[in-house]
Design a protein around this motif. Sequence first.
Motif, PDB file in Angstrom:
ATOM      1  N   SER A 140      30.936 -26.157 -38.022  1.00 41.20           N
ATOM      2  CA  SER A 140      30.296 -27.283 -37.345  1.00 41.20           C
ATOM      3  C   SER A 140      31.067 -28.553 -37.644  1.00 41.20           C
ATOM      4  CB  SER A 140      28.839 -27.435 -37.813  1.00 41.20           C
ATOM      5  OG  SER A 140      28.104 -26.253 -37.549  1.00 41.20           O
ATOM      6  N   TYR A 145      30.313 -23.318 -28.456  1.00 39.67           N
ATOM      7  CA  TYR A 145      29.107 -22.608 -28.022  1.00 39.67           C
ATOM      8  C   TYR A 145      29.414 -21.231 -27.447  1.00 39.67           C
ATOM      9  CZ  TYR A 145      26.995 -27.056 -28.973  1.00 39.67           C
ATOM     10  OH  TYR A 145      26.578 -28.211 -29.619  1.00 39.67           O
ATOM     11  N   ALA A 187      25.736 -20.484 -37.658  1.00 36.02           N
ATOM     12  CA  ALA A 187      24.383 -20.509 -38.234  1.00 36.02           C
ATOM     13  C   ALA A 187      24.403 -20.243 -39.733  1.00 36.02           C
ATOM     14  CB  ALA A 187      23.496 -19.489 -37.528  1.00 36.02           C
ATOM     15  N   VAL A 188      25.426 -19.515 -40.203  1.00 32.38           N
ATOM     16  CA  VAL A 188      25.512 -19.189 -41.631  1.00 32.38           C
ATOM     17  C   VAL A 188      26.766 -19.785 -42.283  1.00 32.38           C
ATOM     18  CG1 VAL A 188      24.187 -17.074 -41.385  1.00 32.38           C
ATOM     19  CG2 VAL A 188      26.664 -17.000 -41.086  1.00 32.38           C
ATOM     20  N   ALA A 190      28.786 -19.505 -32.245  1.00 27.28           N
ATOM     21  CA  ALA A 190      27.446 -20.022 -32.539  1.00 27.28           C
ATOM     22  C   ALA A 190      26.737 -19.166 -33.579  1.00 27.28           C
ATOM     23  CB  ALA A 190      26.634 -20.085 -31.245  1.00 27.28           C
ATOM     24  N   GLU A 191      26.925 -17.853 -33.507  1.00 26.91           N
ATOM     25  CA  GLU A 191      26.289 -16.964 -34.481  1.00 26.91           C
ATOM     26  C   GLU A 191      26.839 -17.193 -35.884  1.00 26.91           C
ATOM     27  OE1 GLU A 191      26.904 -13.056 -32.993  1.00 26.91           O
ATOM     28  OE2 GLU A 191      25.617 -13.340 -31.229  1.00 26.91           O
ATOM     29  N   ARG A 192      28.175 -17.329 -35.984  1.00 26.13           N
ATOM     30  CA  ARG A 192      28.785 -17.558 -37.293  1.00 26.13           C
ATOM     31  C   ARG A 192      28.425 -18.939 -37.836  1.00 26.13           C
ATOM     32  NH1 ARG A 192      33.876 -15.305 -38.564  1.00 26.13           N
ATOM     33  NH2 ARG A 192      34.057 -17.020 -40.076  1.00 26.13           N
TER      34      ARG A 192
END
Length: 308
Positions: free
Chosen positions: A270, A255, A264-265, A260-262
Amino acid sequence: MSADVGSPAVGTISRSERAEGWRAPGQDSGWLNPLKERFLLELLVRKELRVRYRGSALGMLWSYVKPAVQFVVFFIALGIFIGLSRDTPAYAVYLFSGIVVINLFGEVFGNATRSITGNSALVSKIYLPSELFPWSSMIVALVHFIPQLLVLLTGSLLYGWRPSVTALVAFILGMVILLVFTIGLGLLTAAMNAAFRDVENFVDLIVMVATWLSPVLYRVTMVQDAIGGTIWWWLYQLNPLTIVVELFHTAFWRYIPQVAERAAVDPSLSAPGEPFGLWWAGLLIAAATFVIGTVVFERSKRRFAQSL
């Protein structure tokens, strides 16, 4: 003169004495000894710390030196040469999160395994509850773990990490699983090592292999891509160290804003089943290991003096 009728036999303890806390020589509280003999446990911890750093110029600074050298070597070899740092944002935090787990596992496991043979003079000459030796080794390892944890926290904060309920829960779950699992293994191997000294060398091999069979240096999704859908993938996921390392990644790395930004895409950032993954399986395996280790240790400890 003959003993009075109704008087207790020599070497026995009356009910009133037993109620006051008296025990026959050689009797103890079994696996509860570390809780009931806290004063003796504290003395053993202090003794181990003094012996370990006797004649050492750096003393407790070694708690920083070893993980720092590990981190630099792995970061250069894997992060820069192989390029894992290019595909993994905040790779330094990711890497060090796993290193502190493996270091704690290795120190507790190795020191607990050698705790009986390393204290052979005490074990064979005077009576002390044998459980105190592996437990004192675990506490000493936790003393060395605290400086590494502070470095990890500092590094995470520098990358923009902020504490959260999810991070705290993941950290607590990881610590509980790791300590229960490792002390259980340590009790088992300590009992075995008292009879067969080869066990401690085998333990060193396990620690070395565990470093590479846990997602310390690489992302767990890389393993999923390679062996996903096979029995080996499920066994890999059920490895308690895999579960703990991923919980530490959740606590300190996943986090961080840039991660977290990376994520997302980029789904590869994850972990399966996040945020806590197979934590319940880790707890069950850790508890079962602790019970087995405790039972074997309790049944073996009366032979320690003869074996040593």
